[in-house]
Write a protein that holds these residues in place. Structure first.
Motif, mmCIF file in Angstrom:
data_model
loop_
_atom_site.group_PDB
_atom_site.id
_atom_site.type_symbol
_atom_site.label_atom_id
_atom_site.label_comp_id
_atom_site.label_asym_id
_atom_site.label_seq_id
_atom_site.Cartn_x
_atom_site.Cartn_y
_atom_site.Cartn_z
ATOM 1 N N UNK A 31 0.820 -1.216 0.000
ATOM 2 C CA UNK A 31 0.000 0.000 0.000
ATOM 3 C C UNK A 31 0.855 1.269 0.000
ATOM 4 N N UNK A 32 1.977 1.233 0.710
ATOM 5 C CA UNK A 32 2.865 2.404 0.765
ATOM 6 C C UNK A 32 3.406 2.736 -0.633
ATOM 7 N N UNK A 33 3.791 1.723 -1.391
ATOM 8 C CA UNK A 33 4.279 1.937 -2.757
ATOM 9 C C UNK A 33 3.180 2.555 -3.612
ATOM 10 N N UNK A 34 1.973 2.021 -3.508
ATOM 11 C CA UNK A 34 0.847 2.562 -4.280
ATOM 12 C C UNK A 34 0.644 4.042 -3.982
ATOM 13 N N UNK A 35 0.598 4.388 -2.711
ATOM 14 C CA UNK A 35 0.331 5.776 -2.317
ATOM 15 C C UNK A 35 1.476 6.715 -2.717
ATOM 16 N N UNK A 36 2.701 6.210 -2.686
ATOM 17 C CA UNK A 36 3.864 7.031 -3.012
ATOM 18 C C UNK A 36 3.968 7.292 -4.524
ATOM 19 N N UNK A 37 3.492 6.344 -5.329
ATOM 20 C CA UNK A 37 3.706 6.441 -6.776
ATOM 21 C C UNK A 37 2.478 6.846 -7.585
ATOM 22 N N UNK A 38 1.285 6.622 -7.046
ATOM 23 C CA UNK A 38 0.082 6.804 -7.848
ATOM 24 C C UNK A 38 -0.946 7.675 -7.131
ATOM 25 N N UNK A 39 -1.770 8.362 -7.932
ATOM 26 C CA UNK A 39 -2.858 9.166 -7.376
ATOM 27 C C UNK A 39 -4.029 8.235 -7.041
ATOM 28 N N UNK A 40 -5.001 8.764 -6.326
ATOM 29 C CA UNK A 40 -6.178 7.958 -5.964
ATOM 30 C C UNK A 40 -6.896 7.429 -7.203
ATOM 31 N N UNK A 41 -7.027 8.270 -8.226
ATOM 32 C CA UNK A 41 -7.720 7.817 -9.441
ATOM 33 C C UNK A 41 -6.910 6.740 -10.164
ATOM 34 N N UNK A 42 -5.594 6.852 -10.138
ATOM 35 C CA UNK A 42 -4.758 5.808 -10.733
ATOM 36 C C UNK A 42 -4.885 4.505 -9.944
ATOM 37 N N UNK A 43 -4.922 4.611 -8.630
ATOM 38 C CA UNK A 43 -5.051 3.420 -7.790
ATOM 39 C C UNK A 43 -6.365 2.716 -8.089
ATOM 40 N N UNK A 44 -7.429 3.464 -8.289
ATOM 41 C CA UNK A 44 -8.714 2.853 -8.670
ATOM 42 C C UNK A 44 -8.567 2.085 -9.984
ATOM 43 N N UNK A 45 -7.872 2.683 -10.938
ATOM 44 C CA UNK A 45 -7.618 2.028 -12.226
ATOM 45 C C UNK A 45 -6.820 0.738 -12.035
ATOM 46 N N UNK A 46 -5.779 0.821 -11.217
ATOM 47 C CA UNK A 46 -4.890 -0.319 -10.977
ATOM 48 C C UNK A 46 -5.630 -1.448 -10.261
ATOM 49 N N UNK A 47 -6.480 -1.100 -9.332
ATOM 50 C CA UNK A 47 -7.239 -2.139 -8.625
ATOM 51 C C UNK A 47 -8.207 -2.858 -9.569
ATOM 52 N N UNK A 48 -8.675 -2.147 -10.609
ATOM 53 C CA UNK A 48 -9.558 -2.760 -11.601
ATOM 54 C C UNK A 48 -8.765 -3.604 -12.608
ATOM 55 N N UNK A 49 -7.525 -3.210 -12.880
ATOM 56 C CA UNK A 49 -6.677 -3.919 -13.849
ATOM 57 C C UNK A 49 -5.227 -3.699 -13.463
ATOM 58 N N UNK A 50 -4.620 -4.677 -12.799
ATOM 59 C CA UNK A 50 -3.268 -4.492 -12.251
ATOM 60 C C UNK A 50 -2.208 -4.240 -13.321
ATOM 61 N N UNK A 51 -2.484 -4.581 -14.581
ATOM 62 C CA UNK A 51 -1.524 -4.295 -15.653
ATOM 63 C C UNK A 51 -1.341 -2.800 -15.871
ATOM 64 N N UNK A 52 -2.309 -2.005 -15.467
ATOM 65 C CA UNK A 52 -2.205 -0.553 -15.624
ATOM 66 C C UNK A 52 -1.073 0.025 -14.772
ATOM 67 N N UNK A 53 -0.683 -0.681 -13.729
ATOM 68 C CA UNK A 53 0.376 -0.194 -12.839
ATOM 69 C C UNK A 53 1.687 -0.020 -13.593
ATOM 70 N N UNK A 54 2.096 -1.035 -14.328
ATOM 71 C CA UNK A 54 3.370 -0.932 -15.051
ATOM 72 C C UNK A 54 3.269 0.070 -16.189
ATOM 73 N N UNK A 55 2.111 0.146 -16.845
ATOM 74 C CA UNK A 55 1.914 1.148 -17.901
ATOM 75 C C UNK A 55 2.108 2.554 -17.327
ATOM 76 N N UNK A 56 1.409 2.841 -16.241
ATOM 77 C CA UNK A 56 1.478 4.174 -15.647
ATOM 78 C C UNK A 56 2.866 4.482 -15.105
ATOM 79 N N UNK A 57 3.500 3.490 -14.495
ATOM 80 C CA UNK A 57 4.840 3.701 -13.943
ATOM 81 C C UNK A 57 5.823 4.045 -15.059
ATOM 82 N N UNK A 58 5.720 3.352 -16.188
ATOM 83 C CA UNK A 58 6.607 3.631 -17.323
ATOM 84 C C UNK A 58 6.406 5.050 -17.855
ATOM 85 N N UNK A 59 5.154 5.496 -17.913
ATOM 86 C CA UNK A 59 4.877 6.864 -18.361
ATOM 87 C C UNK A 59 5.514 7.867 -17.400
#
Length: 84
Positions: A31-59
């Motif tokens: 959870x700490x990594x999520x909060x440090x790297x992503x916004x709340x709206x991004x976290x909602x996206x990631x929880x719906x599709x975990x593949x979005x995490x690496x996409x967003x991190x790369x951007x």
């Protein structure tokens, strides 16, 4: 690098980054990594599709390189990556 007619130094380049999707997805279990790297709206996206995490991190890494700072001087969660 080149200088414009105004004397401003411009950086022109192109790059390609590779990212280990599984590594970012695994980090998102923390959870700490999520909060440090992503916004709340991004976290909602990631929880719906975990593949979005690496996409967003790369951007976010690409944006930091475009700034010329690397991941310094700002927090990754200050950059928000959403889809239309």
């Amino acid at each position: 690098m080149i200088k414009s007619k105004d004397g401003i130094t411009l950086i022109i380049g192109i790059g390609v980054d590779l990212i280990e999707s599984e590594r970012v997805e695994k980090a998102c279990e923390n959870e700490h990594f999520l909060m440090r790297c992503f916004t709340e709206r991004e976290i909602d996206l990631i929880r719906a599709d975990k593949r979005k995490a690496s996409d967003n991190f790369a951007v976010k890494e690409a944006v930091s390189k475009a700034f010329g700072t690397g991941i310094h001087g700002f927090s990754l969660n200050e950059i928000e990556v959403l889809r239309d």
